[in-house]
Scaffold this motif. Structure first.
Motif, mmCIF file in Angstrom:
data_model
loop_
_atom_site.group_PDB
_atom_site.id
_atom_site.type_symbol
_atom_site.label_atom_id
_atom_site.label_comp_id
_atom_site.label_asym_id
_atom_site.label_seq_id
_atom_site.Cartn_x
_atom_site.Cartn_y
_atom_site.Cartn_z
ATOM 1 N N ALA A 1 -25.066 45.555 42.346
ATOM 2 C CA ALA A 1 -26.041 44.981 43.272
ATOM 3 C C ALA A 1 -25.760 45.464 44.692
ATOM 4 N N LYS A 2 -24.522 45.833 44.957
ATOM 5 C CA LYS A 2 -24.167 46.395 46.268
ATOM 6 C C LYS A 2 -24.457 47.886 46.295
ATOM 7 N N SER B 1 -22.447 40.820 50.996
ATOM 8 C CA SER B 1 -21.063 40.969 50.537
ATOM 9 C C SER B 1 -20.382 39.612 50.394
ATOM 10 N N ILE B 2 -20.623 38.730 51.347
ATOM 11 C CA ILE B 2 -20.038 37.377 51.273
ATOM 12 C C ILE B 2 -20.594 36.645 50.061
ATOM 13 N N ASP C 1 -33.429 41.328 48.225
ATOM 14 C CA ASP C 1 -34.512 41.978 47.490
ATOM 15 C C ASP C 1 -34.185 43.447 47.228
ATOM 16 N N ARG C 2 -33.659 44.145 48.245
ATOM 17 C CA ARG C 2 -33.265 45.547 48.061
ATOM 18 C C ARG C 2 -32.140 45.671 47.035
ATOM 19 N N SER C 3 -31.182 44.757 47.091
ATOM 20 C CA SER C 3 -30.067 44.792 46.136
ATOM 21 C C SER C 3 -30.549 44.557 44.713
ATOM 22 N N LEU C 4 -31.451 43.622 44.552
ATOM 23 C CA LEU C 4 -31.985 43.356 43.212
ATOM 24 C C LEU C 4 -32.807 44.530 42.702
ATOM 25 N N TYR D 1 -19.428 50.944 42.701
ATOM 26 C CA TYR D 1 -19.067 50.804 41.285
ATOM 27 C C TYR D 1 -18.175 51.964 40.853
ATOM 28 N N LEU D 2 -18.544 53.164 41.246
ATOM 29 C CA LEU D 2 -17.729 54.340 40.941
ATOM 30 C C LEU D 2 -16.355 54.226 41.603
#
Length: 193
Positions: A87-88, A141-142, A10-13, A93-94
């Motif tokens: 999402a992570k 992550s998995i 939920d936090r990732s989304l 991403y950077l």
């Protein structure tokens, strides 16, 4: 445990929702470049990374494509892989972008052919996603690693020169993938892994 995974997802989304526009904005750059190229230059205004050429080519190469077919294909891969990494975290991403640029420099210095397109970044995103789950061994992550493997694992053979189609820069794919792997290793090391 299930509640914990659900909370993390939920936090990732939620985090992704706030950053989902970032890859779209990045993608606008090559689309504008390609439209200008086709309309005003008849497809001859490319900004590739050229051996012995200016360093600027290393920076512009991801945003230059060999026509709309090349750009559409890369766009369809770039967006979902970008969203998976975002999402992570934005920092991850950077890190992938920095890793891809870092591994492009030796290609620019020592490789004998020009290359361009977002595929190096695409393979960087894929390399990061495939490794980060194995390194961190956390549920999110998995899940990201498995999603990338099942959805995009079929692209891995083009990292090899004898399995890459003619005219495709396998070295650009391989160096981008290496940049993503470096990013995953750096992120894991920074987080105390």
């Amino acid at each position: 445990m299930a509640g914990s995974l659900a909370e993390r997802l939920d936090r990732s989304l939620s985090r992704l929702k706030g950053m989902a526009v970032l890859p779209v904005l990045i993608l606008a750059v090559p689309w504008v470049q390609e439209i200008i190229d086709q309309v005003f230059f008849g497809g001859r205004w490319n900004l590739p990374m050229v051996p012995g050429g200016p360093f600027l080519g290393v920076l512009t190469a991801p945003f230059s494509h060999g026509g709309f077919g090349h750009l559409i294909s890369n766009s369809l891969w770039f967006l979902p892989l970008s969203w998976l990494v975002l999402a992570k975290s934005r920092g991850d991403y950077l890190a992938v972008w920095l890793g891809v640029y870092a591994t492009a420099i030796p290609v620019w210095l020592f490789w004998h052919q020009a290359s361009h397109g977002l595929s190096g970044v695409i393979y960087g995103l894929l390399g990061y996603l495939l490794l980060i789950g194995w390194l961190e061994r956390r549920p999110l992550s998995i899940l990201l690693s498995l999603s990338a493997l099942f959805a995009y694992g079929g692209a891995l053979p083009s990292l090899l020169p004898f399995l890459s189609p003619p005219g495709v820069s396998w070295i650009g794919h391989a160096s981008g993938f290496a940049g993503g792997v470096l990013a995953a290793l750096a992120i894991h090391r920074e987080s105390g892994g």
